[in-house]
Design a protein around this motif. Structure first.
Motif, short mmCIF file in Angstrom:
data_model
loop_
_atom_site.label_atom_id
_atom_site.label_comp_id
_atom_site.label_asym_id
_atom_site.label_seq_id
_atom_site.Cartn_x
_atom_site.Cartn_y
_atom_site.Cartn_z
N MET A 78 0.82 -1.21 0.00
CA MET A 78 0.00 0.00 0.00
C MET A 78 0.86 1.26 0.00
SD MET A 78 -3.17 -0.95 2.55
CE MET A 78 -3.81 0.71 2.35
N GLY A 79 1.85 1.30 0.89
CA GLY A 79 2.69 2.49 0.95
C GLY A 79 3.48 2.72 -0.32
N GLY A 80 4.01 1.62 -0.90
CA GLY A 80 4.74 1.76 -2.15
C GLY A 80 3.87 2.27 -3.28
N ASN A 81 2.62 1.78 -3.37
CA ASN A 81 1.71 2.27 -4.41
C ASN A 81 1.30 3.71 -4.18
OD1 ASN A 81 1.69 -0.13 -5.90
ND2 ASN A 81 0.10 -1.04 -4.60
N ILE A 82 1.10 4.09 -2.91
CA ILE A 82 0.77 5.49 -2.61
C ILE A 82 1.91 6.41 -3.05
CG2 ILE A 82 0.45 7.13 -0.71
CD1 ILE A 82 -1.16 4.99 0.73
N ASP A 83 3.14 5.99 -2.81
CA ASP A 83 4.28 6.79 -3.25
C ASP A 83 4.32 6.91 -4.76
OD1 ASP A 83 5.03 7.20 -0.66
OD2 ASP A 83 6.68 5.76 -0.65
N GLN A 84 4.05 5.82 -5.46
CA GLN A 84 4.07 5.85 -6.92
C GLN A 84 3.00 6.79 -7.46
OE1 GLN A 84 6.12 4.53 -9.08
NE2 GLN A 84 7.35 3.19 -7.78
N LEU A 85 1.81 6.82 -6.81
CA LEU A 85 0.70 7.61 -7.32
C LEU A 85 0.77 9.08 -6.91
CD1 LEU A 85 -2.25 5.10 -6.73
CD2 LEU A 85 -1.21 5.73 -8.92
N PHE A 86 1.12 9.34 -5.66
CA PHE A 86 0.98 10.70 -5.12
C PHE A 86 2.31 11.38 -4.79
CE2 PHE A 86 -2.88 8.36 -3.91
CZ PHE A 86 -3.83 9.14 -4.55
N TYR A 87 3.37 10.62 -4.62
CA TYR A 87 4.66 11.22 -4.26
C TYR A 87 5.78 10.72 -5.16
CZ TYR A 87 2.02 12.18 0.01
OH TYR A 87 1.07 12.59 0.90
N PRO A 88 5.59 10.72 -6.48
CA PRO A 88 6.66 10.21 -7.36
C PRO A 88 7.91 11.09 -7.33
CG PRO A 88 4.94 11.25 -8.66
CD PRO A 88 4.42 11.19 -7.25
N GLU A 89 7.72 12.39 -7.02
CA GLU A 89 8.88 13.29 -7.01
C GLU A 89 9.84 12.99 -5.86
OE1 GLU A 89 5.53 15.07 -4.65
OE2 GLU A 89 5.77 14.14 -6.62
N SER A 90 9.35 12.30 -4.82
CA SER A 90 10.20 12.00 -3.66
C SER A 90 11.02 10.74 -3.86
CB SER A 90 9.34 11.86 -2.40
OG SER A 90 8.67 13.06 -2.12
N LEU A 91 10.61 9.90 -4.81
CA LEU A 91 11.31 8.63 -5.01
C LEU A 91 12.72 8.87 -5.53
CD1 LEU A 91 8.37 6.60 -6.59
CD2 LEU A 91 9.25 6.47 -4.25
N PRO A 92 13.69 8.00 -5.18
CA PRO A 92 13.52 6.70 -4.50
C PRO A 92 13.39 6.78 -2.99
CG PRO A 92 15.82 7.04 -5.01
CD PRO A 92 15.09 8.22 -5.59
N THR A 93 13.46 7.99 -2.41
CA THR A 93 13.23 8.11 -0.97
C THR A 93 11.75 7.92 -0.69
OG1 THR A 93 15.07 9.66 -0.74
CG2 THR A 93 13.48 9.57 1.05
N PRO A 94 11.35 6.92 0.10
CA PRO A 94 9.92 6.66 0.30
C PRO A 94 9.29 7.68 1.23
CG PRO A 94 11.22 5.16 1.63
CD PRO A 94 12.20 5.95 0.81
N THR A 95 8.01 7.92 1.03
CA THR A 95 7.23 8.75 1.94
C THR A 95 6.36 7.86 2.82
OG1 THR A 95 7.20 10.56 0.33
CG2 THR A 95 5.58 10.65 2.11
N PHE A 96 5.39 7.19 2.22
CA PHE A 96 4.56 6.22 2.95
C PHE A 96 5.04 4.79 2.72
CE2 PHE A 96 1.70 9.80 3.14
CZ PHE A 96 1.11 9.65 4.38
N GLY A 97 6.04 4.60 1.89
CA GLY A 97 6.56 3.26 1.63
C GLY A 97 7.60 2.82 2.64
N SER A 98 7.61 3.44 3.80
CA SER A 98 8.50 3.04 4.89
C SER A 98 7.69 3.05 6.18
CB SER A 98 9.69 4.00 4.99
OG SER A 98 9.25 5.31 5.30
N PRO A 99 8.13 2.33 7.21
CA PRO A 99 7.37 2.29 8.46
C PRO A 99 7.13 3.68 9.03
CG PRO A 99 9.07 0.60 8.46
CD PRO A 99 9.30 1.44 7.24
N GLY A 100 5.93 3.87 9.57
CA GLY A 100 5.56 5.17 10.11
C GLY A 100 4.36 5.07 11.03
N LEU A 101 3.94 6.23 11.53
CA LEU A 101 2.85 6.31 12.51
C LEU A 101 1.56 5.72 11.96
CD1 LEU A 101 1.40 7.37 15.05
CD2 LEU A 101 1.28 9.61 13.93
N PHE A 102 1.20 6.03 10.73
CA PHE A 102 -0.08 5.56 10.19
C PHE A 102 -0.11 4.05 10.08
CE2 PHE A 102 -2.92 4.70 6.50
CZ PHE A 102 -4.10 5.13 7.10
N TRP A 103 0.97 3.46 9.59
CA TRP A 103 0.99 2.00 9.41
C TRP A 103 1.03 1.29 10.77
CZ3 TRP A 103 -0.96 2.19 5.15
CH2 TRP A 103 -0.43 2.87 4.05
#
Length: 552
Positions: free
Chosen positions: A369-394
């Motif tokens: 889920m986090g990896g797909n969210i990054d691909q859809l909404f935060y592609p400019e941040s890649l390869p540094t993940p935004t939601f594709g890494s452990p965090g408060l929401f997950w």
């Protein structure tokens, strides 16, 4: 006797005895934790021992932590020479501090080797930002190489100097985390906006216009940063102005910068009321401060904040899903073998080990889920993940999945206790099934829903294993809430009281220094769970009284 057993009285007394024993055990455990943990903040007297070390005498100084009685043959087997034939020998653990001088800050001393015990009136205990506590005798206080006080007079001037330094460090933290943090955030937004335009393949002239504007804004931000950097350099220089010269128990003179001292006290001169005046501020700093020295010093506020935030977010997620699932299973689903299988699956889900949920959360929530969210909404941040890494929401979502069966079962039980006559009366008065459900049945079952939420909070707040995989870390440099949009940063990693206890208790490089903090943090976690549960219980009781009076 048979009649007495048949009456059931023995079983009542047996239940009462088991309940009383359980209460005694719980109260005893909490008392043990409180004494072992919160006594750490009491300013213990500083003892100076003259001990026999081989063929020579040495003098050591520190706080006596505890004593231990051992068989003398065990000590002799370890290669220690003992005179006499006493079967038991007492040894003392002394917190000698001064780690930067002696290399270790805890030492054991045998009672037969202690030649003299003293309590110097002018002995000082210093809490430092690094290297742990320092114990010694004050020699002189310097301000830019100018002597301000010597000997016992140092105690009169030192508190004001330490307060000045602490105020300066508050200003430093405010600048670093406030103004400089805002500059870094704006610089990162500029970089991401430029990357976003590149990915959209906008015309070159538009990209060039943006780069020109971005260059102007970067120059302005860099200018602001240099000004703040100069201000910080001045504050750091001001904090390092004063020097305290201390003498250790063995006669060494050590120069200590006052800028690294957090607090200073002379416990051998303090009465009970003065020690109480020292104890409560230290306890408050423990609850509201930030950790230092690999979590063995300082406070636990980030862990408290992370625990509360995660539990509240988990409650917001699990309550609607659990309640809706229970309503469907009880009120709408067709009774049959499939429904029985679903219910059995829900019951079995409650018994799955929590680490399995952590692995699932890491694989599904974070990576998929986090990896797909990054691909859809935060592609400019890649390869540094935004939601594709452990965090408060997950972490909150994983705990919600972990506690979902508890909420479903409690809510379904509450719905099943609503008499059918209430449903039939509502339908007879012309209400539809949906109106009967949402305006009559669900409000009456609200206390059962709150019971499920109480059980979910109690379990979620104490979980550790799954959180290690999905968002909780040893040390989080910043809280998940700040002044930058969107203000609540669900992608950030957090600290947690349960993981803090595990880390301090089992991963700490300084076991003796961490031991009291394990107890203090454990009691804080228990108290926090009690506060959250009491709040939920109060809401449940109000709902119960409200709908009971409405039904009357």
């Amino acid at each position: 006797m048979r009649a007495w057993f048949r009456s059931g009285t023995p079983w009542i007394w047996l239940n009462a005895g088991a309940l009383a024993l359980s209460l005694v055990m719980v109260i005893g455990l909490l008392t043990l934790i409180a004494v072992r943990g919160f006594s750490h903040f009491w300013p213990a007297d500083i003892v100076q021992l003259t001990v026999l070390d081989g063929e020579r005498q040495t003098v050591v100084m520190g706080e006596q932590v505890r004593s231990q009685t051992l068989a003398s043959n065990v000590i002799r087997d370890a290669g220690v020479k003992l005179e006499g034939d006493d079967p038991l020998i007492t040894r003392y653990l002394l917190k000698v501090g001064n780690r930067d001088v002696f290399g270790r800050d805890f030492r054991w001393f045998l009672q037969p080797h202690v030649l003299k015990r003293e309590y110097p009136k002018n002995a000082l205990a210093l809490e430092r930002r690094e290297w742990g506590n320092f114990y010694g005798l004050p020699v002189r206080l310097l301000e830019a190489d100018q002597v301000i006080a010597e000997g016992d007079a140092v105690l009169e001037h030192l508190p004001a100097r330490i307060k000045r330094v602490n105020d300066l460090y508050k200003q430093i933290r405010g600048i670093e985390r406030g103004a400089i943090g805002d500059i870094n955030h704006r610089l990162e937004r500029i970089r991401l906006d430029e990357r976003r335009l590149e990915l959209r393949e906008v015309p070159e002239y538009q990209l060039e216009q943006f780069r020109q504007q971005a260059a102007i804004e970067r120059d302005s931000l860099e200018h602001d940063f240099l000004e703040l950097r100069g201000e910080l350099d001045q504050l750091y220089a001001a904090a390092k102005r004063d020097t305290l010269v201390m003498k250790t128990a063995d006669g060494q003179e050590v120069n200590l910068n006052v800028g690294i001292i957090v607090n200073a006290w002379a416990p051998n001169q303090m009465n009970v009321f003065q020690k109480l005046g020292h104890y409560f501020p230290e306890l408050w700093h423990f609850l509201t401060g930030e950790p230092r020295e690999a979590n063995t010093e300082g406070g636990i506020f980030p862990a408290i904040f992370g625990t509360v935030t995660m539990v509240l977010l988990m409650s917001v997620i699990v309550t609607p899903f659990g309640v809706l699932a229970a309503i469907y299973l009880r009120e709408y689903a067709k009774q049959g073998p499939l429904l029985k299988i679903i219910r059995v699956s829900v019951y079995n889900l409650a018994g799955v080990p929590s680490i399995v949920f952590g692995v699932f959360g890491l694989g599904f929530f974070v990576y998929i889920m986090g990896g797909n969210i990054d691909q859809l909404f935060y592609p400019e941040s890649l390869p540094t993940p935004t939601f594709g890494s452990p965090g408060l929401f997950w972490a909150s979502l994983t705990l919600a999945l972990l506690t979902l069966p508890v909420v479903i079962v409690s809510t379904e039980e509450g719905l099943s206790r609503i008499p059918s006559t209430i449903r039939q009366g509502s339908l007879a008065l012309g209400a539809t099934k949906s109106e009967t459900l949402w305006k009559v049945v669900v409000p009456l079952a609200a206390p059962a829903m709150m019971t499920g939420l109480i059980l979910a909070i109690a379990r979620a707040a104490g979980e550790v294993a799954p959180l290690m995989l999905v968002g909780v870390v040893k040390l989080a440099p910043s809280l998940p809430i700040d002044g930058n949009f969107p203000f609540i940063h669900l992608d950030r990693q957090i600290m947690h009281l349960g993981f803090h206890i595990y880390d301090v208790g089992f991963q700490s490089p300084n076991v003796e220094a961490a031991r009291p903090l394990v107890y203090a943090t454990a009691l804080t976690l228990v108290a926090l769970i009690m506060v959250l549960n009491m709040t939920a219980i109060s809401i449940r009781n109000r709902l119960r009284e409200k709908y009971r009076s409405d039904s009357d």
